[in-house]
Scaffold this motif. Structure first.
Motif, short mmCIF file in Angstrom:
data_model
loop_
_atom_site.label_atom_id
_atom_site.label_comp_id
_atom_site.label_asym_id
_atom_site.label_seq_id
_atom_site.Cartn_x
_atom_site.Cartn_y
_atom_site.Cartn_z
N THR A 198 7.24 -3.32 -12.20
CA THR A 198 7.86 -2.42 -11.28
C THR A 198 7.47 -0.80 -11.86
O THR A 198 7.63 -0.76 -12.86
CB THR A 198 9.59 -2.72 -11.73
OG1 THR A 198 9.81 -3.84 -11.36
CG2 THR A 198 10.27 -1.73 -10.70
N GLN A 199 7.00 -0.34 -10.81
CA GLN A 199 6.35 0.89 -10.97
C GLN A 199 7.06 2.00 -9.86
O GLN A 199 6.93 1.86 -8.83
CB GLN A 199 4.86 0.91 -11.00
CG GLN A 199 4.16 0.10 -11.96
CD GLN A 199 2.62 0.03 -11.78
OE1 GLN A 199 2.31 -0.41 -10.83
NE2 GLN A 199 2.20 0.86 -12.76
N ASN A 200 7.44 3.15 -10.50
CA ASN A 200 7.86 4.06 -9.84
C ASN A 200 8.80 3.70 -8.49
O ASN A 200 8.72 4.24 -7.38
CB ASN A 200 6.63 4.91 -8.98
CG ASN A 200 5.75 5.36 -10.17
OD1 ASN A 200 6.25 6.12 -11.30
ND2 ASN A 200 4.43 5.45 -9.99
N GLY A 201 9.73 2.76 -8.98
CA GLY A 201 10.72 2.32 -7.97
C GLY A 201 10.14 1.36 -6.72
O GLY A 201 11.00 1.15 -5.83
N LYS A 202 8.96 0.81 -7.03
CA LYS A 202 8.35 -0.17 -6.30
C LYS A 202 7.95 -1.47 -6.66
O LYS A 202 7.67 -1.36 -8.22
CB LYS A 202 7.23 0.49 -5.39
CG LYS A 202 7.51 1.73 -4.77
CD LYS A 202 6.28 2.08 -3.79
CE LYS A 202 6.52 3.38 -3.08
NZ LYS A 202 7.95 3.37 -2.11
N PHE A 203 7.93 -2.42 -6.27
CA PHE A 203 7.65 -3.85 -7.00
C PHE A 203 6.19 -4.13 -6.64
O PHE A 203 5.59 -4.16 -5.62
CB PHE A 203 8.50 -4.89 -6.52
CG PHE A 203 8.44 -6.11 -7.21
CD1 PHE A 203 9.28 -6.33 -8.57
CD2 PHE A 203 7.77 -7.25 -6.81
CE1 PHE A 203 9.18 -7.19 -9.13
CE2 PHE A 203 7.73 -8.36 -7.70
CZ PHE A 203 8.43 -8.48 -8.82
N VAL A 204 5.39 -4.58 -7.78
CA VAL A 204 3.88 -4.77 -7.44
C VAL A 204 3.82 -6.23 -7.96
O VAL A 204 4.12 -6.79 -8.96
CB VAL A 204 3.11 -3.86 -8.55
CG1 VAL A 204 1.89 -4.18 -8.43
CG2 VAL A 204 3.55 -2.30 -8.04
N VAL A 205 2.95 -6.93 -7.13
CA VAL A 205 2.34 -8.20 -7.59
C VAL A 205 0.76 -8.11 -7.57
O VAL A 205 0.31 -7.57 -6.52
CB VAL A 205 2.86 -9.13 -6.25
CG1 VAL A 205 1.98 -10.42 -6.73
CG2 VAL A 205 4.17 -9.59 -6.33
N LYS A 206 0.31 -8.50 -8.73
CA LYS A 206 -1.03 -8.39 -8.91
C LYS A 206 -1.78 -9.80 -8.93
O LYS A 206 -1.21 -10.59 -9.72
CB LYS A 206 -1.41 -7.68 -10.15
CG LYS A 206 -1.10 -6.09 -10.31
CD LYS A 206 -1.63 -5.54 -11.36
CE LYS A 206 -1.34 -4.06 -11.83
NZ LYS A 206 -1.91 -3.27 -12.70
N ILE A 207 -2.70 -10.17 -8.11
CA ILE A 207 -3.18 -11.37 -8.15
C ILE A 207 -4.84 -11.54 -8.04
O ILE A 207 -5.26 -10.44 -7.50
CB ILE A 207 -2.69 -12.31 -6.82
CG1 ILE A 207 -3.03 -11.53 -5.23
CG2 ILE A 207 -1.02 -12.58 -6.83
CD1 ILE A 207 -2.92 -12.23 -4.25
N PRO A 208 -5.56 -12.38 -8.73
CA PRO A 208 -6.74 -12.20 -8.52
C PRO A 208 -7.49 -12.72 -7.21
O PRO A 208 -6.75 -13.30 -6.32
CB PRO A 208 -7.39 -13.42 -9.66
CG PRO A 208 -6.18 -13.67 -10.19
CD PRO A 208 -5.05 -13.22 -9.57
N GLY A 209 -8.68 -12.16 -6.77
CA GLY A 209 -9.21 -12.50 -5.76
C GLY A 209 -9.87 -11.34 -5.14
O GLY A 209 -10.01 -10.33 -5.50
N ASP A 210 -10.59 -11.60 -3.90
CA ASP A 210 -11.43 -10.64 -3.28
C ASP A 210 -10.61 -9.79 -2.19
O ASP A 210 -9.87 -10.25 -1.36
CB ASP A 210 -12.68 -11.25 -2.48
CG ASP A 210 -13.17 -10.57 -1.66
OD1 ASP A 210 -13.91 -9.46 -2.22
OD2 ASP A 210 -13.03 -10.22 -0.32
N ILE A 211 -10.42 -8.52 -2.54
CA ILE A 211 -9.49 -7.43 -1.90
C ILE A 211 -9.76 -7.67 -0.26
O ILE A 211 -8.78 -7.55 0.42
CB ILE A 211 -9.45 -6.27 -2.25
CG1 ILE A 211 -8.69 -5.06 -1.72
CG2 ILE A 211 -11.06 -5.67 -2.33
CD1 ILE A 211 -7.24 -5.58 -1.97
N ASN A 212 -11.06 -7.47 0.04
CA ASN A 212 -11.57 -7.54 1.43
C ASN A 212 -11.15 -8.63 2.41
O ASN A 212 -10.48 -8.84 3.19
CB ASN A 212 -13.14 -7.46 1.62
CG ASN A 212 -13.32 -5.92 1.00
OD1 ASN A 212 -12.69 -5.18 1.34
ND2 ASN A 212 -14.75 -5.91 0.38
#
Length: 444
Positions: A119-133
Motif C-alpha cells: 500500500t503506497q500513498n493511499g493506493k494498493f499495489v500488486v507486483k507480479i513478474p513478467g513482461d510488461i509489454n
C-alpha cells in the motif's frame, strides 16, 4: 494452520489394513466415528478430512493418528492454503516506505513466481513478474487482477490507476475500507485471481483453503475440490457448484441463493445459517438434511416433506407454498413470516412453533397440533382447521376469516374475545376454558 488432516502416502497401507481388519462397511465405520460414508472413503484414499473427524476415524480403527497423518510444519501448511496453486507466505517480503507488503509464491506451469502486495500513498499495489509489454497487450489478464481486487476488497468501484514496469506493477484506486480489507486478506487476492482464470472443466484443488467472506458470485466452481475449505460467510450467489466437493467444508452463514448444486457433495459440511434459495439440483431429501443441520433453506415451494422431522428448524421467511408437510414434526420450528399458502399440514406437529405473520391462506391444517403455537398476525383466511388443536395458541391479530373450525379445539388463547368465541362456536369450534383477553382476532 490447516483445517484438515490427510493420511500420508506411507500410512495408506496401514489404514486400509486396519479397515480390512475392522471387517465392517464404510457406513458402519462412519456411524461410529460420527461422519458420513463419503468422508470415510476420502479418509481411506488419503484425501483431506476435518481434523476432529480424522482423529475419530483413527480412534475407531485403533490407530494412532499422529503415526499415519501427513503432518506438516507451519510454513508447509501455510503453503497449502490455496491447494494446487502452492501459494505461500514469502519470508523475504519487504516493507516499502512504511507500507504493508506480503510476498506470495504462485506456481503456474511449473514456474514459481512471487506476487507482492503493498500500500503506497493511499493506493494498493500488486507486483507480479513478467513482461510488461505482454501484460499491457493482455486486457483479459488485467481484468482478472482487477476483478480479484474488487471481490477481495468489496469495492465495486475499484479501478486500475496505472500500470508501471518493474516487473509488472499494477496500481489500483481502492476505497480506504477496501484497502484495509485487502491488507488484512492479501493471501486471498491471488487465490481469487486463480479461480477467475480457471478454464471451465479444469481441475482445481482448493481443499483446506481460506475463502471466508469472499465474493464468489456467478463464478464457475463446477467440479472443484473445496473439501474442508473455509467458505463461512462467503457470497456464492448464482455460483456453479455442480459436482463440487464440499465435504467437511464450512459454509456457515454463506449465501448460496441461486447456486447450481447438482451432484454437489455436502457430507459433513458445516451449514449453520447458510442460505439456500432457488437452487438447481437440490433434492427434497437434501433440503430436509440441510434444514436439520441448521441451514436456512428458503425455496421449498411444492416440496414433499411429509413425515419429515424438522423439529426446531429455522424456516423463517421460507417459501413453503403448496408444500406437503403431512404429519411432519415442526414442533418448536421457526416459521415466522413463512409462505404456507395452500400448504398441506394435516396431522403435522406445530406445537410451540413460531407462525407469527405466517401466510396460511387456504392451508390444510386439519388434525394438526398447534397447541401453544404463536399465530400472532398470521393469515389463516380460508384455512382448514377442523379437528386441529389450538389450545394455548397466541391468536392476537390473527385472521381466521372463512377458516373451517369445526371440531377445532381452542382454549386459553391470547386474542380471543367473548364475541369472537361465540362466533367460532357457531362455526363448530370447541372451547374448554374461561374467557380470553380482548386482543383482536379477525373472523369475518
Amino acid at each position: 494452520m490447516g483445517r484438515s488432516h490427510r493420511v500420508s502416502a506411507a500410512g495408506i497401507a496401514k489404514v486400509n489394513k486396519a479397515f480390512d481388519r475392522y471387517g465392517k462397511t464404510q457406513e458402519c465405520l462412519g456411524g461410529l466415528a460420527g461422519c458420513t460414508r463419503q468422508t470415510v472413503n476420502k479418509f481411506l484414499a488419503g484425501g483431506p478430512v476435518e481434523k476432529r473427524l480424522f482423529k475419530s476415524l483413527c480412534h475407531t480403527l485403533n490407530l494412532k493418528w499422529k503415526e499415519i497423518a501427513e503432518l506438516e510444519s507451519e510454513e508447509e501448511e501455510t503453503s497449502r492454503t490455496t491447494g494446487s496453486m502452492n501459494i505461500a507466505s514469502n519470508p523475504v517480503g519487504s516493507r516499502i516506505e512504511g507500507t504493508t507488503s506480503i510476498g506470495l509464491v504462485e506456481e503456474q506451469d511449473s514456474t514459481k513466481t512471487i506476487v507482492t502486495y503493498t500500500t503506497q500513498n493511499g493506493k494498493f499495489v500488486v507486483k507480479i513478474p513478467g513482461d510488461i509489454n505482454s501484460f499491457l497487450e493482455n486486457p483479459k489478464e488485467q481484468n482478472i487482477w482487477l476483478e480479484a481486487v474488487k471481490r477481495t476488497s468489496g469495492d465495486k468501484n475499484a479501478e486500475i490507476y496505472k500500470i508501471e514496469s518493474g516487473s509488472i506493477k499494477i496500481i489500483f484506486n481502492v476505497s480506504p475500507d477496501g484497502i484495509k480489507k485487502l491488507e488484512e486478506e492479501q493471501d486471498k487476492i491471488s487465490l481469487v485471481a486463480r479461480i477467475i482464470r480457471r478454464v471451465k472443466g479444469e481441475e482445481l484443488d482448493l481443499s483446506d483453503t481460506n475463502l471466508s467472506g469472499t465474493d464468489l458470485r456467478d463464478i464457475d466452481l463446477s467440479g472443484v475440490d473445496l473439501s474442508c475449505a473455509d467458505l463461512s460467510n462467503a457470497n456464492l450467489e448464482n455460483a456453479n457448484l455442480e459436482n463440487a466437493d464440499l465435504n467437511c467444508a464450512d459454509v456457515s452463514g454463506a449465501n448460496l441463493s441461486g447456486a447450481n448444486l447438482s451432484n454437489a457433495d455436502f457430507s459433513d459440511a458445516i451449514v449453520e445459517n447458510a442460505v439456500f434459495r432457488n437452487n438447481l439440483g437440490i433434492s427434497s431429501e437434501l433440503k430436509q438434511e440441510l434444514i436439520n443441520r441448521g441451514a436456512r433453506v428458503k425455496n421449498l415451494a411444492g416440496a414433499d416433506l411429509s413425515g419429515a422431522n424438522l423439529f426446531a428448524a429455522n424456516l423463517s421467511g421460507a417459501d413453503l407454498s403448496g408444500a406437503y408437510l403431512i404429519a411432519a414434526n415442526l414442533s418448536g420450528a421457526n416459521l415466522g413470516g413463512a409462505d404456507l399458502i395452500a400448504a398441506n399440514l394435516s396431522g403435522a406437529d406445530l406445537s410451540r412453533a413460531d407462525l407469527s405473520r405466517a401466510y396460511l391462506i387456504a392451508a390444510n391444517l386439519s388434525g394438526a397440533d398447534l397447541s401453544r403455537a404463536d399465530l400472532s398476525g398470521a393469515n389463516l383466511s380460508g384455512a382448514n382447521l377442523s379437528r386441529a388443536n389450538l389450545s394455548g395458541a397466541n391468536l392476537s391479530r390473527a385472521d381466521l376469516s372463512r377458516a373451517k373450525v369445526k371440531n377445532a379445539q381452542f382454549g386459553d388463547n391470547l386474542g380471543i374475545t367473548e364475541d369472537i368465541k361465540g362466533e367460532l362456536k357457531q362455526r363448530g369450534a370447541i372451547f374448554e376454558d374461561s374467557p380470553g383477553d380482548r386482543a383482536e382476532v379477525f373472523t369475518r
